[in-house]
Motif scaffolding. Structure first.
Motif, PDB file in Angstrom:
ATOM      1  N   TRP A   1      -9.817 -16.156   5.709  1.00 28.80           N
ATOM      2  CA  TRP A   1      -9.864 -15.308   4.515  1.00 28.80           C
ATOM      3  C   TRP A   1     -10.026 -13.839   4.896  1.00 28.80           C
ATOM      4  N   CYS A   2     -10.776 -13.550   5.939  1.00 32.47           N
ATOM      5  CA  CYS A   2     -10.907 -12.165   6.398  1.00 32.47           C
ATOM      6  C   CYS A   2      -9.547 -11.612   6.815  1.00 32.47           C
ATOM      7  N   ALA A   3      -8.790 -12.402   7.563  1.00 31.24           N
ATOM      8  CA  ALA A   3      -7.447 -11.975   7.963  1.00 31.24           C
ATOM      9  C   ALA A   3      -6.570 -11.740   6.732  1.00 31.24           C
ATOM     10  N   PHE A   4      -6.682 -12.627   5.746  1.00 34.35           N
ATOM     11  CA  PHE A   4      -5.907 -12.451   4.515  1.00 34.35           C
ATOM     12  C   PHE A   4      -6.260 -11.133   3.838  1.00 34.35           C
ATOM     13  N   PHE A   5      -7.562 -10.833   3.715  1.00 35.08           N
ATOM     14  CA  PHE A   5      -7.961  -9.603   3.038  1.00 35.08           C
ATOM     15  C   PHE A   5      -7.516  -8.355   3.806  1.00 35.08           C
ATOM     16  N   ILE A   6      -7.488  -8.430   5.125  1.00 33.33           N
ATOM     17  CA  ILE A   6      -6.999  -7.300   5.925  1.00 33.33           C
ATOM     18  C   ILE A   6      -5.506  -7.080   5.659  1.00 33.33           C
ATOM     19  N   ILE A   7      -4.722  -8.150   5.738  1.00 37.87           N
ATOM     20  CA  ILE A   7      -3.272  -8.032   5.541  1.00 37.87           C
ATOM     21  C   ILE A   7      -2.954  -7.647   4.099  1.00 37.87           C
ATOM     22  N   ASN A   8      -3.549  -8.346   3.142  1.00 37.86           N
ATOM     23  CA  ASN A   8      -3.281  -8.071   1.731  1.00 37.86           C
ATOM     24  C   ASN A   8      -3.743  -6.661   1.348  1.00 37.86           C
ATOM     25  N   GLY A   9      -4.921  -6.268   1.825  1.00 46.92           N
ATOM     26  CA  GLY A   9      -5.414  -4.921   1.543  1.00 46.92           C
ATOM     27  C   GLY A   9      -4.540  -3.852   2.167  1.00 46.92           C
ATOM     28  N   GLY A  10      -4.039  -4.125   3.380  1.00 50.63           N
ATOM     29  CA  GLY A  10      -3.146  -3.166   4.039  1.00 50.63           C
ATOM     30  C   GLY A  10      -1.840  -2.987   3.275  1.00 50.63           C
ATOM     31  N   ILE A  11      -1.285  -4.088   2.797  1.00 48.75           N
ATOM     32  CA  ILE A  11      -0.051  -3.995   2.013  1.00 48.75           C
ATOM     33  C   ILE A  11      -0.325  -3.328   0.669  1.00 48.75           C
ATOM     34  N   ALA A  12      -1.460  -3.640   0.051  1.00 48.49           N
ATOM     35  CA  ALA A  12      -1.833  -2.984  -1.210  1.00 48.49           C
ATOM     36  C   ALA A  12      -1.976  -1.477  -1.001  1.00 48.49           C
ATOM     37  N   LEU A  13      -2.571  -1.079   0.125  1.00 45.63           N
ATOM     38  CA  LEU A  13      -2.701   0.351   0.437  1.00 45.63           C
ATOM     39  C   LEU A  13      -1.328   0.983   0.613  1.00 45.63           C
ATOM     40  N   PHE A  14      -0.444   0.308   1.347  1.00 46.57           N
ATOM     41  CA  PHE A  14       0.914   0.829   1.529  1.00 46.57           C
ATOM     42  C   PHE A  14       1.598   1.023   0.179  1.00 46.57           C
ATOM     43  N   THR A  15       1.510   0.023  -0.710  1.00 46.32           N
ATOM     44  CA  THR A  15       2.187   0.135  -2.005  1.00 46.32           C
ATOM     45  C   THR A  15       1.586   1.265  -2.846  1.00 46.32           C
ATOM     46  N   ALA A  16       0.279   1.488  -2.722  1.00 47.19           N
ATOM     47  CA  ALA A  16      -0.362   2.584  -3.472  1.00 47.19           C
ATOM     48  C   ALA A  16       0.086   3.941  -2.932  1.00 47.19           C
ATOM     49  N   LEU A  17       0.135   4.070  -1.623  1.00 46.01           N
ATOM     50  CA  LEU A  17       0.541   5.345  -1.017  1.00 46.01           C
ATOM     51  C   LEU A  17       2.031   5.612  -1.205  1.00 46.01           C
ATOM     52  N   TYR A  18       2.827   4.570  -1.142  1.00 42.17           N
ATOM     53  CA  TYR A  18       4.271   4.695  -1.291  1.00 42.17           C
ATOM     54  C   TYR A  18       4.632   5.120  -2.711  1.00 42.17           C
TER      55      TYR A  18
ATOM     56  N   ASP B   1       5.820   3.463  -5.342  1.00 47.02           N
ATOM     57  CA  ASP B   1       6.903   2.799  -6.070  1.00 47.02           C
ATOM     58  C   ASP B   1       6.259   1.799  -7.026  1.00 47.02           C
ATOM     59  N   MET B   2       6.256   2.101  -8.326  1.00 48.65           N
ATOM     60  CA  MET B   2       5.532   1.279  -9.291  1.00 48.65           C
ATOM     61  C   MET B   2       6.051  -0.157  -9.399  1.00 48.65           C
ATOM     62  N   PRO B   3       7.354  -0.400  -9.403  1.00 35.51           N
ATOM     63  CA  PRO B   3       7.789  -1.812  -9.427  1.00 35.51           C
ATOM     64  C   PRO B   3       7.312  -2.578  -8.188  1.00 35.51           C
ATOM     65  N   LEU B   4       7.366  -1.945  -7.020  1.00 29.79           N
ATOM     66  CA  LEU B   4       6.887  -2.599  -5.799  1.00 29.79           C
ATOM     67  C   LEU B   4       5.382  -2.838  -5.875  1.00 29.79           C
ATOM     68  N   TRP B   5       4.629  -1.815  -6.298  1.00 29.59           N
ATOM     69  CA  TRP B   5       3.175  -1.931  -6.409  1.00 29.59           C
ATOM     70  C   TRP B   5       2.810  -3.049  -7.384  1.00 29.59           C
ATOM     71  N   THR B   6       3.470  -3.085  -8.534  1.00 25.09           N
ATOM     72  CA  THR B   6       3.170  -4.087  -9.550  1.00 25.09           C
ATOM     73  C   THR B   6       3.544  -5.488  -9.069  1.00 25.09           C
ATOM     74  N   ALA B   7       4.707  -5.603  -8.419  1.00 23.00           N
ATOM     75  CA  ALA B   7       5.141  -6.918  -7.935  1.00 23.00           C
ATOM     76  C   ALA B   7       4.170  -7.454  -6.884  1.00 23.00           C
ATOM     77  N   TRP B   8       3.759  -6.585  -5.942  1.00 27.92           N
ATOM     78  CA  TRP B   8       2.859  -7.079  -4.894  1.00 27.92           C
ATOM     79  C   TRP B   8       1.487  -7.404  -5.470  1.00 27.92           C
ATOM     80  N   ASN B   9       0.886  -6.435  -6.154  1.00 26.53           N
ATOM     81  CA  ASN B   9      -0.501  -6.574  -6.599  1.00 26.53           C
ATOM     82  C   ASN B   9      -0.660  -7.425  -7.846  1.00 26.53           C
ATOM     83  N   GLY B  10       0.425  -7.632  -8.589  1.00 25.62           N
ATOM     84  CA  GLY B  10       0.331  -8.413  -9.813  1.00 25.62           C
ATOM     85  C   GLY B  10       0.900  -9.810  -9.711  1.00 25.62           C
ATOM     86  N   MET B  11       1.646 -10.077  -8.619  1.00 26.67           N
ATOM     87  CA  MET B  11       2.246 -11.392  -8.533  1.00 26.67           C
ATOM     88  C   MET B  11       2.204 -11.952  -7.109  1.00 26.67           C
TER      89      MET B  11
END
Length: 193
Positions: free
Chosen positions: A138-155, A157-167
Motif C-alpha cells: 500500500w505504501c508503494a501504491f500511495f507513492i505511485i498514485n500520489g506521484g501521478i496525481a502530482l503530475f496531473t495537478a502540475l500539468y 490538463d483537466m480531463p487528464l486530472w479528472t480521469a486519473w483522480n476521479g476514475m
C-alpha cells in the motif's frame, strides 16, 4: 424525522463528496461555479471532520487530517481565487495515507495488522508477516498514485486530472483491494491445511 435518524445522511454526503471531488472541481472550473461550490464543499468537509471525532480506530486521524486539508484548500482557493490549489487535494490524500501506512511500519504493529486484529485478535506469525508486506505494498501504491496525481495537478490538463483522480486511481485501488483479498484467502487456506 428525528435527529438520530438524520445523522447517517451526513456520512453519506461527505463520503460522496470525497468520491466526487475530482468531478466537482472539473465541473466548477469548466462552468465557473466554484464560487458557490467551495463554501458548500468546505461545510461538508467540516461536518466530516466533526463526525470523525466520535469514531474509533486507526484511520480516525487520517480522516480528520484529510478533511482538514480539504477545508484548507477550499478556503485558500476561495480567498485567493486560485482554484488550481484544489487540484492538489488527491496529492495530499496520498501523502497522508503514505505517512500513516509508512509510519506504521516503524511501529510495533503496521496499520494492516491493526485492521486485521479488529476481526481476529490472535494472528499467527505468517499472518503478521503477511500484513507487514501488504502495508508495504500500500505504501508503494500511495507513492505511485500520489506521484501521478502530482503530475496531473502540475500539468493542468483537466480531463487528464479528472480521469486519473476521479476514475483510474479508484479502479486501481479497488483492484489492489480485490487482489489482496484473493491472496489473503489463499494464504489462510494454505495455513489451515
Amino acid at each position: 424525522m428525528s435527529g438520530a435518524r438524520s445523522l447517517p445522511v451526513v456520512p453519506l454526503l461527505t463520503g460522496l463528496l470525497l468520491l466526487a471531488w475530482p468531478f466537482l472541481i472539473w465541473f466548477g472550473l469548466a462552468h465557473n461555479s466554484l464560487h458557490w461550490l467551495l463554501p458548500l464543499m468546505a461545510l461538508l468537509l467540516f461536518l466530516r471532520f466533526r463526525q470523525t471525532r466520535q469514531q474509533v480506530g486507526p484511520l480516525r486521524v487520517v480522516t480528520q487530517v484529510v478533511a482538514a486539508a480539504g477545508i484548507t484548500l477550499c478556503i485558500a482557493s476561495y480567498l485567493l481565487k486560485t482554484h488550481q490549489l484544489l487540484l492538489f487535494y488527491p496529492v495530499v490524500v496520498n501523502g497522508v495515507m503514505l505517512a500513516v501506512f509508512g509510519g506504521s511500519l516503524w511501529s510495533a504493529m503496521p496499520i494492516i495488522e491493526r485492521l486485521a486484529r479488529l476481526r481476529e485478535r490472535e494472528l499467527p506469525d505468517t499472518a503478521v508477516r503477511y500484513t507487514r508486506r501488504v502495508t508495504q505494498i500500500w505504501c508503494a501504491f500511495f507513492i505511485i498514485n500520489g506521484g501521478i496525481a502530482l503530475f496531473t495537478a502540475l500539468y493542468g490538463d483537466m480531463p487528464l486530472w479528472t480521469a486519473w483522480n476521479g476514475m483510474i486511481s479508484y479502479l486501481l485501488m479497488g483492484t489492489l483491494m480485490a487482489g489482496e483479498w484473493l491472496v489473503r484467502r489463499q494464504v489462510i487456506k494454505r495455513d489451515t491445511q
